[in-house]
Design a protein around this motif. Structure first.
Motif, PDB file in Angstrom:
ATOM      1  N   LYS A 166      12.231 -48.617 -58.344  1.00 14.36           N
ATOM      2  CA  LYS A 166      13.184 -49.306 -57.459  1.00 14.36           C
ATOM      3  C   LYS A 166      12.470 -49.920 -56.253  1.00 14.36           C
ATOM      4  N   TRP A 167      11.449 -49.222 -55.713  1.00  9.67           N
ATOM      5  CA  TRP A 167      10.793 -49.682 -54.489  1.00  9.67           C
ATOM      6  C   TRP A 167       9.275 -49.619 -54.625  1.00  9.67           C
ATOM      7  N   LEU A 168       8.620 -50.536 -53.951  1.00  7.68           N
ATOM      8  CA  LEU A 168       7.199 -50.435 -53.617  1.00  7.68           C
ATOM      9  C   LEU A 168       7.110 -50.427 -52.099  1.00  7.68           C
ATOM     10  N   PHE A 169       6.401 -49.439 -51.560  1.00  5.67           N
ATOM     11  CA  PHE A 169       6.150 -49.383 -50.121  1.00  5.67           C
ATOM     12  C   PHE A 169       4.739 -49.886 -49.830  1.00  5.67           C
ATOM     13  N   LEU A 170       4.635 -50.815 -48.885  1.00  6.85           N
ATOM     14  CA  LEU A 170       3.341 -51.241 -48.361  1.00  6.85           C
ATOM     15  C   LEU A 170       3.337 -50.971 -46.857  1.00  6.85           C
ATOM     16  N   ASN A 171       2.220 -50.484 -46.358  1.00  9.78           N
ATOM     17  CA  ASN A 171       2.097 -50.183 -44.931  1.00  9.78           C
ATOM     18  C   ASN A 171       0.745 -50.699 -44.459  1.00  9.78           C
ATOM     19  N   ALA A 172       0.780 -51.775 -43.667  1.00  3.14           N
ATOM     20  CA  ALA A 172      -0.468 -52.362 -43.189  1.00  3.14           C
ATOM     21  C   ALA A 172      -0.243 -53.011 -41.833  1.00  3.14           C
ATOM     22  N   PRO A 173      -1.156 -52.738 -40.868  1.00  6.84           N
ATOM     23  CA  PRO A 173      -2.215 -51.733 -40.920  1.00  6.84           C
ATOM     24  C   PRO A 173      -1.647 -50.364 -41.269  1.00  6.84           C
ATOM     25  N   GLY A 174      -2.425 -49.599 -42.027  1.00  4.28           N
ATOM     26  CA  GLY A 174      -1.900 -48.399 -42.637  1.00  4.28           C
ATOM     27  C   GLY A 174      -2.100 -47.136 -41.831  1.00  4.28           C
ATOM     28  N   ASN A 175      -1.140 -46.253 -41.943  1.00  2.62           N
ATOM     29  CA  ASN A 175      -1.240 -44.882 -41.455  1.00  2.62           C
ATOM     30  C   ASN A 175      -1.304 -43.995 -42.694  1.00  2.62           C
ATOM     31  N   PRO A 176      -2.448 -43.308 -42.938  1.00  9.54           N
ATOM     32  CA  PRO A 176      -3.472 -42.887 -41.978  1.00  9.54           C
ATOM     33  C   PRO A 176      -4.771 -43.681 -42.009  1.00  9.54           C
ATOM     34  N   SER A 177      -4.920 -44.622 -42.937  1.00 13.13           N
ATOM     35  CA  SER A 177      -6.250 -45.177 -43.217  1.00 13.13           C
ATOM     36  C   SER A 177      -6.654 -46.323 -42.307  1.00 13.13           C
ATOM     37  N   GLY A 178      -5.667 -47.026 -41.727  1.00 13.19           N
ATOM     38  CA  GLY A 178      -5.975 -48.227 -40.963  1.00 13.19           C
ATOM     39  C   GLY A 178      -6.233 -49.445 -41.817  1.00 13.19           C
ATOM     40  N   ALA A 179      -5.962 -49.356 -43.136  1.00 12.14           N
ATOM     41  CA  ALA A 179      -6.247 -50.464 -44.039  1.00 12.14           C
ATOM     42  C   ALA A 179      -5.355 -51.666 -43.750  1.00 12.14           C
ATOM     43  N   VAL A 180      -5.945 -52.857 -43.885  1.00 14.38           N
ATOM     44  CA  VAL A 180      -5.247 -54.120 -43.679  1.00 14.38           C
ATOM     45  C   VAL A 180      -5.407 -54.967 -44.934  1.00 14.38           C
ATOM     46  N   LYS A 195       6.814 -60.397 -61.789  1.00 15.13           N
ATOM     47  CA  LYS A 195       7.133 -60.107 -63.198  1.00 15.13           C
ATOM     48  C   LYS A 195       8.120 -58.952 -63.342  1.00 15.13           C
ATOM     49  N   HIS A 196       8.407 -58.254 -62.238  1.00 15.52           N
ATOM     50  CA  HIS A 196       9.248 -57.057 -62.306  1.00 15.52           C
ATOM     51  C   HIS A 196      10.380 -57.200 -61.282  1.00 15.52           C
ATOM     52  N   ARG A 197      11.416 -57.889 -61.684  1.00 16.78           N
ATOM     53  CA  ARG A 197      12.450 -58.297 -60.730  1.00 16.78           C
ATOM     54  C   ARG A 197      13.315 -57.149 -60.238  1.00 16.78           C
ATOM     55  N   GLN A 198      13.190 -55.964 -60.849  1.00 23.95           N
ATOM     56  CA  GLN A 198      13.984 -54.830 -60.364  1.00 23.95           C
ATOM     57  C   GLN A 198      13.353 -54.141 -59.164  1.00 23.95           C
ATOM     58  N   VAL A 199      12.118 -54.521 -58.826  1.00 25.32           N
ATOM     59  CA  VAL A 199      11.381 -53.814 -57.777  1.00 25.32           C
ATOM     60  C   VAL A 199      11.640 -54.457 -56.415  1.00 25.32           C
ATOM     61  N   LEU A 200      12.122 -53.634 -55.464  1.00 21.17           N
ATOM     62  CA  LEU A 200      12.257 -54.051 -54.074  1.00 21.17           C
ATOM     63  C   LEU A 200      10.964 -53.710 -53.333  1.00 21.17           C
ATOM     64  N   ILE A 201      10.661 -54.476 -52.302  1.00 23.30           N
ATOM     65  CA  ILE A 201       9.432 -54.260 -51.534  1.00 23.30           C
ATOM     66  C   ILE A 201       9.795 -53.912 -50.101  1.00 23.30           C
TER      67      ILE A 201
END
Length: 403
Positions: A166-180, A195-201
């Protein structure tokens, strides 16, 4: 007799809060503890922001507001998205809540059915999987290792998606890594998601202004406009304006999703306190000079910690690209013996040892879904960080090899 609902059985308290409480408990016994468990700016809230809340209260702005937030604050949020992120949202596409965490909770409450999956790239913010589980969902936690900069790759994303996602979570800059993520990296993920229209972001952008080495922040919504109808952009004033305790977060997304989130909020907390919304309005529309000042301090502290950890054998640190944390690899300490004869078996043991022996509080990487690491907050003074690194170094030097 049990007072606790069965849904809580699989849910753990916040690991960062637990680490901070352990530090406070040890400090209460007279031990000088450096608490690097919680992540919040150590700067005071800008004076004009505090004054705005005070003035609002004196004007009588102490009653309920619309569940979604005052029109003035939502308009300021819309202006912020246009000005800083190149995103155009109307007032009906914006909601204000008691911090970004409540925004995320409301979104999950409004959308998750039992058994729905949420992809949470590990390392992830500690509350993500617990909120998903609390609301009947299933966390899916693909590993994003240091070799790939702790970033999700298209191949790993594709492999994690199922018909129940249902969901994809993205976190950037990231906690805990600081990734961007770069815009190109986001677009590569967007090609998979197309390609996967059921996925919310859900794009958690709370650290957008704390980004280092001349990098330019790009919102996922700007990088992947074709996914606008299923993307929720989450942000708030806590980190950028040193307002963690004011509890004001905001989000923009498709109108039907925002409407559902408003329904959840109207039946839970009603709205954010009116004076707090006045403060957030002042933060977004007033002087912005605190932002570069805070960022410069956080980048200097990042450099201090990176240099200090590099001098401690057995520890590794990929330089964080943003946020104010250091996600420190401790594989080199696993299996070593403490002065009391205990064996460090995992990163939980390492964090416990650093608190007991070094008197430095940290959070084990297992809380973020990726071991063996531990996280420290770098949102404190240069002097405190220098002392903390020295203590960690002495504690590590006291370890011995097992025979």
């Amino acid at each position: 007799m049990s007072y606790v609902a069965s849904r809580l059985a699989a849910v753990k308290p916040s690991a960062s809060m637990a680490a901070s409480q352990a530090a406070k408990a040890l400090r209460a016994t007279g031990v000088d503890v450096i608490d690097l468990g919680l992540g919040e700016p150590d700067f005071p809230t800008p004076p004009h922001v505090a004054e705005a809340a005070h003035a609002a209260a004196l004007r009588g702005e102490t009653l309920y507001t619309a569940a979604a937030g005052t029109p003035a604050l939502r308009a300021a949020v819309a202006d912020k998205f246009r000005r800083e992120n190149g995103l155009d949202y109307g007032l009906d596409d914006i909601v204000v809540a008691n911090g970004a965490k409540q925004i995320i909770f409301n979104a999950l409450m409004a959308t998750l059915n039992d058994g729905d999956e949420a992809i949470l790239p590990a390392p992830y913010f500690v509350s993500y999987p617990e909120m998903v589980k609390l609301l009947g969902g299933v966390p899916v936690t693909p590993v994003c290792d240091a070799e790939h900069g702790f970033r999700l790759t298209p191949e790993v994303l594709e492999a994690a998606i199922t018909p129940r996602t249902k969901w994809l979570f993205l976190n950037a800059p990231g906690n805990p890594s600081g990734a961007v993520y770069s815009a190109a990296e986001m677009r590569a993920l967007g090609a998979v998601l197309a390609k996967h229209r059921q996925v919310l972001i859900l794009s958690d952008e709370i650290y957008e202004h704390i980004i280092f080495d001349g990098r330019e922040f790009v919102s996922f919504g700007k990088a992947c406009p074709e996914l606008r109808d299923r993307t929720l952009i989450v942000n708030g004033v806590a980190k950028a304006y040193a307002m963690t305790g004011w509890r004001v977060g905001y989000a923009a997304g498709p109108t039907p999703l925002i409407k559902a989130m408003n329904t959840v909020q109207s039946q839970s907390c009603t709205s954010v306190a009116a004076p707090m919304q006045a403060a957030a309005l002042a933060a977004l529309t007033g002087p912005q000079d605190c932002i570069p000042m805070f960022k410069a301090a956080f980048e200097r502290r990042r450099d201090l910690v990176v240099a200090g950890i590099a001098r401690i054998p057995g520890l590794t640190l990929l330089p964080p690209e943003g946020a104010f944390y250091a996600y420190i690899g401790c594989a080199g300490l696993i299996g070593r013996r403490t002065p009391k004869g205990d064996i460090l078996t995992d990163d939980v043991a390492v964090a416990n040892y650093l608190l007991a022996e070094g008197h430095v509080s940290s959070v084990p990487g297992s809380a973020y879904g990726l071991s063996p690491f531990f996280r420290i907050s770098t949102a404190t003074s240069d002097a405190v960080l220098t002392e903390a690194i020295a203590r960690i170094g002495r504690a590590v030097a006291a370890l011995s090899e097992t025979r």
